[in-house]
Write an enzyme that holds these catalytic residues in place. Sequence first.
Site, PDB file in Angstrom:
ATOM      1  CD  GLN C 194      -2.872  -1.413   0.310  1.00 13.79           C
ATOM      2  OE1 GLN C 194      -3.654  -0.478   0.146  1.00 13.79           O
ATOM      3  NE2 GLN C 194      -2.933  -2.524  -0.429  1.00 13.79           N
ATOM      4  NE  ARG C 214       0.715   4.455   2.945  1.00 11.33           N
ATOM      5  CZ  ARG C 214       1.206   5.530   3.582  1.00 11.33           C
ATOM      6  NH1 ARG C 214       0.968   5.712   4.875  1.00 11.33           N
ATOM      7  NH2 ARG C 214       1.950   6.401   2.953  1.00 11.33           N
ATOM      8  CB  ALA C 235     -11.410   1.082   3.101  1.00 10.08           C
ATOM      9  CG  HIS C 236      -7.385   0.334   0.251  1.00 10.36           C
ATOM     10  ND1 HIS C 236      -6.504  -0.665  -0.035  1.00 10.36           N
ATOM     11  CD2 HIS C 236      -8.612  -0.226   0.186  1.00 10.36           C
ATOM     12  CE1 HIS C 236      -7.170  -1.762  -0.271  1.00 10.36           C
ATOM     13  NE2 HIS C 236      -8.437  -1.532  -0.138  1.00 10.36           N
ATOM     14  CG  ASN C 237      -7.155   3.543  -3.528  1.00  5.76           C
ATOM     15  OD1 ASN C 237      -6.552   2.701  -2.856  1.00  5.76           O
ATOM     16  ND2 ASN C 237      -6.578   4.215  -4.487  1.00  5.76           N
TER      17      ASN C 237
END
Lengths: 345, 345, 345
Positions: C194, C214, C235-237
Amino acid sequence: MKLSEIASLLGGRLQGDPGMEITGVSGIEDAGPGDITYLLKPSLAGKAEGSSAACIIVKDAFLPGLNKSQLAVDDPQLAFVRLLEHFHAASRPAAGVSGLAFISEGAEIDSQAAVLPFAFIGEGARIGAGSVIYPGVFVGAGSKIGRDCTLYPNVTVREGVTIGDRVRIHAGSVIGADGFGYIMREGRHIKIPQVGGVVIEDDVEIGACTTIDRATTGNTLIGKGAKIDNLVQIAHNVKIGVGSIVVAQAGVAGSSTLGNYVIVAGQAGIADHVRIEDGSVVGANSGVMPGTSLSKGAYAGSPVMPHRQWLKAMSLTARLPEMNKALQDLEKRLSGLERRLLREE
Amino acid sequence: MKLSEIASLLGGRLQGDPGMEITGVSGIEDAGPGDITYLLKPSLAGKAEGSSAACIIVKDAFLPGLNKSQLAVDDPQLAFVRLLEHFHAASRPAAGVSGLAFISEGAEIDSQAAVLPFAFIGEGARIGAGSVIYPGVFVGAGSKIGRDCTLYPNVTVREGVTIGDRVRIHAGSVIGADGFGYIMREGRHIKIPQVGGVVIEDDVEIGACTTIDRATTGNTLIGKGAKIDNLVQIAHNVKIGVGSIVVAQAGVAGSSTLGNYVIVAGQAGIADHVRIEDGSVVGANSGVMPGTSLSKGAYAGSPVMPHRQWLKAMSLTARLPEMNKALQDLEKRLSGLERRLLREE
Amino acid sequence: MKLSEIASLLGGRLQGDPGMEITGVSGIEDAGPGDITYLLKPSLAGKAEGSSAACIIVKDAFLPGLNKSQLAVDDPQLAFVRLLEHFHAASRPAAGVSGLAFISEGAEIDSQAAVLPFAFIGEGARIGAGSVIYPGVFVGAGSKIGRDCTLYPNVTVREGVTIGDRVRIHAGSVIGADGFGYIMREGRHIKIPQVGGVVIEDDVEIGACTTIDRATTGNTLIGKGAKIDNLVQIAHNVKIGVGSIVVAQAGVAGSSTLGNYVIVAGQAGIADHVRIEDGSVVGANSGVMPGTSLSKGAYAGSPVMPHRQWLKAMSLTARLPEMNKALQDLEKRLSGLERRLLREE
């Protein structure tokens, strides 16, 4: 890194300029010029066309008519992971114990471990080679951290916890807090001392702000290679099998046992004394009632039912107003018939 | 410890060798040779047979034909708790303030309190006798911690919080963060200053990574002897009654009031301005809508309904596909009758 | 502060003694003698009567027959906020870097920032003017904190995170932990590195023990003025739009995008790859399935449906036992008719 070097690193076939310089690796929507990216499946080829990436990693066969370099490999997703690892070699802090960390008597810290400022290592605790203990981490008396582990900032590992090798614990998580156990006598909750431990096997990853409670007696167990997301609650005496996955904000209550390669989706709740067989899937936001045994399968709902049944039940729940209307219509028609037959008598 | 000594400690009757050496106390499934354990109810006698324990604590009467020592007492569960306390006397850190802690001006720390490295005590804060402040704990300006409290590592207690005696707060929890309050004006959320406090009464236990927000004005209140599990959210101006229990990942929104001895099960959500009467139980994963008043009872579902009604409704939800089919069948049969009567006219 | 001074500060009309001394500002139920409070709407006038406050702020017109001072303004709620700000000017720690903080090489800390003991600032990190970094905060290498930010105790900001101006992050939160991403190959979960970051724009407030991961590549984004409560998982993105609100214990899974001024209520779960249009509302404890696109509207249930439909469906769910009984009754009556017609043939 030259495209030809990437092709030989990944063992793929190249279409395009081998001398092209690749400066980064990125997801297909984030990729900029100079980046390499990958296409998850050929059906998403439209995304490849629209991407700014310099080169697309594809599965087996080149996409026709694509005005970009392409690299064909067996497993584009794995190739992408390998490239991310290659371009972003994690920079680990140098080994050594900061003079600003606190190391209690009898703690054993491998010379190849890194302990950063404001970390606290309790009496007789052990930290293995290659492990990194970030600032604000607390490791309680007698706890053991294996090799090549990472404990991110402000993680708390209470006393009597055993952690294997290559375990990552993200910031703010708490391993080994007291299980939640009381008995009620004469209007008072008397605390059941929680004197067991926690065992976390090799290759486990634990997200941020997750809590894994110590056992009343015996051990709470997280099996080898299990992956646990953020804000998850694992209660006392739970056993999580090898390779299982528990997604964010899910909770597993006391003494429940998950088999190997079980998936518990986000915000699901597993009550106490539940048993779930290997390879089962418990859907997001679903609830498993106390003492339930789930044979291998996919489940959803609260209380859970087989996932297919749940899909049908849920679509009908949304249609309950129609069903109710249909029921009322039937009642009217039936009453009409009954009245008519009564008249005919 | 000799079995005879345990028998006299607990005031029970012994069957077996009084001189037998007992080396540990454990749950019936975790017990090894040399351990003493207990049987929760006679119906579980099969577990006693299968256990490796040296001695089983039973209720009132000895189990016939059991090839183990037995100790008969009035209250086996309480006896087990007493033995756990006896065998695992908690080792508290020695009193004294670490030279590596930061003590602000005007803070008063009792000479019998322990403040460990990297703890931060704000201006005018007070720490009572027998209390232990673990590494990474922050106690804000003017906050008061009573006697014999334990604040585990990385707990944050903001300014203006009052904590009674014998309160335990597990690692990573945050007491007194700002309540979540804004007013929207001209497309901007304007923060409502959260200037109230938090009062936590005696004998409360709070789990790990739990958040209890300060009041807008006035106080958020956790009543005497209440027990709160991990990852629980208690919003601003909430009042939790004496002896109430809030299980992991449950949340109570702003200004809601729980009576005494209320139980809120795991992952339940209580919206804002709710009132729940003494002794009520709100089931796991259920949801109480804003402004609801719940009279004494057991509730489940989202929105909640009486627990019994919910059980029926849930079993019927799973059977909705059958109900829908029955409805369609009835419609066909009724249409058939109608057509036939039409023909007969 | 004299009542006349408050009146001129807020630009309101006063009824009562202008020389009266006001000593505090409080909610209408917490207010004591000497306090000023406000009435949210005239329909709650009964509360004004019962309050101990010395003065009530009302909207536009004085309440008749109220035996208290009154201050009439355009916007009582905004007036209350302004008074809270006035009476409780936040006391920020003095600027300067504590000798007990750890500042890595190349970190740039503005001379007007405050960095408290046991904070850790990584290599090349930047802290802007007026920002306060509380004890136990970790700021990773290269991360940037803008002006006038507050990072409360034990917050972790990992490397490569960019935070704008006037951002508040409450205690125990974790920004930039690894997203939860693996690919399964030959029975093992292989971690997807990540390597992306997190961008938090100006005027965002983030609650306690909240986790914002991230991105895999690219950035997780929290838009300007968004407000996120405690124990929330992002969460990511994920992309959260300008001015959006995410209430406690809600979760948003990977790559989902919320528009501007979206409200996600408490304990709601948004699965991955969801898109939610500007101004939508997702109800408490509801669940949005993977890949769903929600056009502007109010939604509830799991899976979500329009809020109105959900209200009807839920009231019918509670009535399922009655519906089932009605269905059985119809079946009996219909069978009766059928038998009768058969006999008549």
